[in-house]
Design an enzyme around this catalytic site. Structure first.
Site, PDB file in Angstrom:
ATOM      1  N   ARG A   1       0.843  -1.202   0.000  1.00  0.00           N
ATOM      2  CA  ARG A   1       0.000   0.000   0.000  1.00  0.00           C
ATOM      3  C   ARG A   1       0.873   1.245   0.000  1.00  0.00           C
ATOM      4  NH1 ARG A   1      -4.580   0.067   4.404  1.00  0.00           N
ATOM      5  NH2 ARG A   1      -5.263   1.828   3.124  1.00  0.00           N
TER       6      ARG A   1
ATOM      7  N   CYS B   1      -1.092   5.849   9.311  1.00  0.00           N
ATOM      8  CA  CYS B   1      -1.434   4.590   8.653  1.00  0.00           C
ATOM      9  C   CYS B   1      -2.557   4.894   7.681  1.00  0.00           C
ATOM     10  CB  CYS B   1      -1.816   3.524   9.689  1.00  0.00           C
ATOM     11  SG  CYS B   1      -3.201   3.995  10.754  1.00  0.00           S
TER      12      CYS B   1
END
Length: 285
Positions: free
Chosen positions: A176, A234
């Protein structure tokens, strides 16, 4: 300040009758069945904590998928879990404390010092041969009074320039970070200057945190040093709290970017970068 409690210490506390509030934060991205998992099996006396409704406000593109809730809302939830002034609180989950760390961070930020993560969570409790129970546990309402701001946070503006003065860690999976996939947020990649440090690298094969010296070595490889400002983000501010817990175990303070990449990537004026981190992808750690 200690971050972890092991299962033997928790069992001894419970057997001795010392007041301990156990909070079960069963949640994972893509798994909306946390309460059902809790109902089937949890630590004796544990109260269920619903992360989406009790540890976050409504999703908002301008604030992220899991923005921090208002203090009054959070205080009402904590009281409903039975937390009283002076209590020892132990949070756990069944995913290496990836979800429980959000609660740990929020309680520490709210001024509670005597709050811990159960190292290894439910799996470690089972592995030790200790019993569990099923069904719902209702707590007597508590009287805790919370504050706010005990831990450092940054916003998008500070995240944009953080790498110029310190280290900005991205706690998401390496793929990611690199922009190879993006399952939930509008753009793939990472904040400019960020370093990839997936939370999985904080744990051993049994889901327990690595020893302090190993965590310190891991973060040192990623550029973290004493006196160097460190911040973490995050996807939505949940697993970043796990990184902050790992940093605390290693002896490094760190700030949280609560909106994280879900907030950042929703603003078209914010640059998003793809590819590996400047210090090498932490996915290998």
């Amino acid at each position: 300040m200690q971050t972890l409690m092991d299962v033997a210490s928790l069992k001894e506390r419970l057997d001795s009758g010392r007041r301990t509030v156990l909070l079960d934060v069963r949640w994972a991205l893509g798994d909306p069945h946390g309460r059902e998992h809790y109902m089937r099996e949890h630590l004796p006396g544990a109260v269920f904590v619903d992360l989406p409704s009790e540890l976050a406000g409504p999703a908002d593109p301008a604030r992220g998928r899991h923005p921090l809730p208002p203090l009054q809302h959070f205080q009402a939830s904590v009281r409903a879990w039975g937390v009283r002034t002076g209590d020892t609180v132990v949070a756990y989950d069944d995913s290496g404390n990836m979800a429980a760390a959000r609660l740990w961070w929020m309680l520490r930020n709210a001024g509670l010092a005597d709050v811990y993560l159960l190292d290894g969570g439910l799996a470690a409790w089972r592995a030790a041969g200790y019993g569990t129970e099923s069904g719902e546990r209702q707590a007597e309402p508590g009287d805790i009074v919370l504050s706010d701001g005990a831990l450092p946070v940054i916003d998008a503006g500070r995240a944009a320039t953080w790498a110029e003065q310190g280290v900005l860690l991205d706690a998401r999976a390496g793929e990611r970070f690199r922009g190879e996939i993006e399952p939930v947020d509008p753009r793939a990649g990472h904040i400019p200057g960020a370093v990839s440090a997936p939370t999985g690298g904080n744990l051993d094969d049994d889901g327990r945190f690595l020893p302090p010296e190993q965590l310190a070595a891991r973060f040192a490889r990623l550029g973290v040093r004493p006196g160097v400002p460190t911040a973490v983000y995050c996807g939505s501010g949940v697993t970043a709290a796990h990184e902050i817990a790992a940093l605390a175990i290693a002896g490094f303070p760190a700030a949280l970017y609560p909106g994280s990449f879900s907030e950042w990537s929703n603003n078209p004026s914010n640059e998003v970068v793809t590819g590996p981190a400047p210090y090498g992808d932490g996915a290998a750690d």
